[in-house]
Design an enzyme around this catalytic site. Structure first.
Site, PDB file in Angstrom:
ATOM      1  N   SER A  87       0.980  -1.263   0.337  1.00 27.63           N
ATOM      2  CA  SER A  87      -0.497  -0.311  -0.053  1.00 27.63           C
ATOM      3  C   SER A  87       0.584   1.112   0.074  1.00 27.63           C
ATOM      4  CB  SER A  87      -1.213   0.164   1.381  1.00 27.63           C
ATOM      5  OG  SER A  87      -2.193   0.800   0.754  1.00 27.63           O
ATOM      6  N   ASP A 141      -8.015  -6.127  -4.676  1.00 28.27           N
ATOM      7  CA  ASP A 141      -8.136  -4.725  -4.290  1.00 28.27           C
ATOM      8  C   ASP A 141      -8.636  -3.899  -5.424  1.00 28.27           C
ATOM      9  OD1 ASP A 141      -7.376  -2.315  -3.366  1.00 28.27           O
ATOM     10  OD2 ASP A 141      -5.131  -3.697  -3.597  1.00 28.27           O
ATOM     11  N   HIS A 178      -7.592  -5.584  -0.816  1.00 27.17           N
ATOM     12  CA  HIS A 178      -7.205  -4.525  -0.562  1.00 27.17           C
ATOM     13  C   HIS A 178      -5.671  -4.312   0.949  1.00 27.17           C
ATOM     14  CE1 HIS A 178      -3.940  -1.785  -0.732  1.00 27.17           C
ATOM     15  NE2 HIS A 178      -4.113  -0.847   0.873  1.00 27.17           N
TER      16      HIS A 178
END
Lengths: 373, 373
Positions: B151, B317, B350
């Site tokens: 991320s 995601d 995610h």
């Protein structure tokens, strides 16, 4: 009230009720704000009920009294339009719980002579439909030629067909679903918490001081608005484009165009909508699960119905994706109902049903013309 | 501080600086909170920098001092784990602008002897990386065997390779992107507006009264949390399941499990995170566009670099979808960089990079072992 009935006659009616709500409460009286367009045929066979979405209203094809903006579906409803007001008698009513003339948290509770606030009973999509049926009784409309709606309006159309099958000849269900998913509920819960976190909400009792929780409601609207658009649509419209400035400001003003767009959406919304109504209607949506109302099997909702269905989804709608429409169509097929289904292409996500879409126009026009009115 | 360095030695350092930030400000001094695990090899060739995500911290493999919870990536970092602390010297530092020991809005501005609040300079991902480079200088680490992050951590890894190519032998970029999309910015803007709409935010000056804007921050976290999960994952975990009750309450309590889950996520977050830090770090993310820093062409960011890259995405995601990772890989290929790319399957959206994923473990372990340390 305009002179030519094709262009809308804003009205409201107070019906004595009582209306028995799904939550068990008897509501009385029941105020309903509505508009009609066109003329009811002598045999009463040309009535179309248009159902609006979460923050919509009855001004489907006529000017909004607060914002002065044109009706929200003028490209679909009007003289010569797919829902042709030269041909059909079109009714659109403000849903129960909303704030444009129908009973809701902002209206007066006759028992206390004060606004209901959060003492207004929690309502369901089916309760909205039952209130609409009372309005039809009042207007002398026994059976609808069609019920048409997008998003929450589509849920009402499904609920109409399930609750009053004998009163619905056909139903058009656009960008909708037969139940709210966990993600749908999650986004609504964020919005409700944003409203309730605003100290001005004060448990819903903000009417007398005329100081509503606009900051919280604006945040709720911003979060919801993202779900109405597609990622690709946002990228095409805004991308990473900055405001008029050439470079980043290294601050917290709205540097990106998408930021100022969202802020504008939030601020414009609070001028026309009541925060408590937002809580009640999102709750009604979250509670919606048509299968659950029919023993857990969606097909049961449509068993034996003679209603014709037209189901439409948009490929980039991630709020009520095509898979949800497909589930509806499977249930309709299992129930032996007559159903047509089309997924339309659009870059605009869920909002596509409100925007220019010649394909949607053609689908609705063709489906209605195939009926007998 | 624990005795066995494999299990983390919580430390912080005040570096004199100055650090020239992308916004033009000279920051001095620069505090950095960090943890290390394992032992630096005599030749200094076994150092791995792990970069954390938006609300992460340096406690990658050791107990969080405020919550008492285990490190956030203990399945990836530790003795015998893919990032093996028996073999590598692992560094993880709290990013600039955060609130776990590094300079940020909650730390003291030496010029005023008061917390910076919103007078803290706006920072970028590259600024975070420059601060980490200062930490490496302090620790005597000249070149990283690897920089690894998911991320926002993956963005730092990319920025490391672009900013200090001579100091990075390899980079692992997981569930990340080379720029923030319009939708990413939109969700962050909702979160910032939720914080700023809370009257307790008071322009960021809430530290002295110890009465932070927890309600607004909780709403921000709830909205963001939805984006960390997949629709399918939410449906599998919660669906429309009600709380312990058998039936709906027809009220506004958390009727659905997904509602109480989200509320819990919001409330747990405000205990461990500073609201202003949330504003600053989301801003840094929104500003991130690695191509823009390199003349508008992402490949330019990696021209001539000798760094090996491993890029990983997850199929569900939707915050940083596979298409974003693919863009990174295309740019790496265009730059002639050595890059491997894999899209992993996961139902968890995610958040998958933080959860049990044997495939991810294998990918990271294999990629690191293929290097020379």
């Amino acid at each position: 009230m305009s002179v030519d009935p094709r262009y809308g006659t804003g009205r409201s009616v107070t019906l004595p009720g009582p209306l028995r709500l799904d939550g068990g409460v008897l509501l009385s009286p029941v105020d309903i704000g509505y508009e009609t367009y066109g003329t009811l045929a002598p045999d009463g066979g040309n009535a179309i009920l248009v159902c609006h979405a979460l923050t919509g209203d009855q001004h489907v094809a006529s000017e909004h009294p607060r914002t002065g903006k044109p009706g929200w579906w003028t490209r679909m409803v009007g003289p010569g339009k797919p829902i042709d007001t030269d041909r059909y008698f079109v009714i659109c009513s403000n849903v129960l719980g909303s704030c444009l003339g129908s009973s809701g948290p902002a209206t007066i509770n006759p028992a206390t002579a004060k606004p209901w606030g959060m003492s207004f009973p929690v309502i369901t999509i089916r309760d909205m439909v039952r209130a609409q049926a009372m309005l039809l009784d009042h207007l002398g409309v026994d059976k609808l030629f069609a019920v048409v709606g997008g998003s929450m309006g589509g849920m009402q159309a499904l609920s109409w067909a399930a609750t009053f099958p004998e009163r619905v000849a056909s139903a058009v269900v656009i960008a909708s679903a037969a139940r709210h998913s966990a993600q749908n509920i999650a986004f609504h819960e964020v919005g409700r918490q944003a409203v309730m976190a605003d100290p001005k909400w004060r448990g819903g009792d903000y009417y007398e001081d005329n100081d509503p929780p606009v900051a919280g409601l604006a945040v709720a609207r911003m979060a919801a608005h993202i779900t109405y658009l597609s990622e690709a649509g946002l990228t095409a419209k805004f991308g990473r484009k900055l405001q008029s400035r050439e470079t980043k400001t290294f601050g917290f003003d709205a540097d990106f165009q998408v930021e100022s767009y969202l802020r504008h959406q939030g601020l414009a919304f609070v001028d026309r909508f009541d925060a408590n109504s937002y809580l009640y209607i999102t709750r009604a949506l979250d509670y919606f699960d048509l299968a659950e109302e029919h023993g857990g099997l969606l097909a049961n909702a449509f068993k034996g119905a003679d209603t014709r269905f037209c189901v439409v989804s948009f490929d980039t709608d991630w709020l009520y994706p095509t898979s949800e429409s497909r589930s509806v169509v499977h249930a309709l097929n299992a129930a032996g109902a007559r159903a047509s289904f089309v997924e339309l292409k659009s870059p605009f996500g869920h909002d596509a049903f409100l925007l220019e879409s010649p394909e949607l126009d053609r689908v609705v026009r063709g489906f209605l013309q195939a009926g007998v009115a």
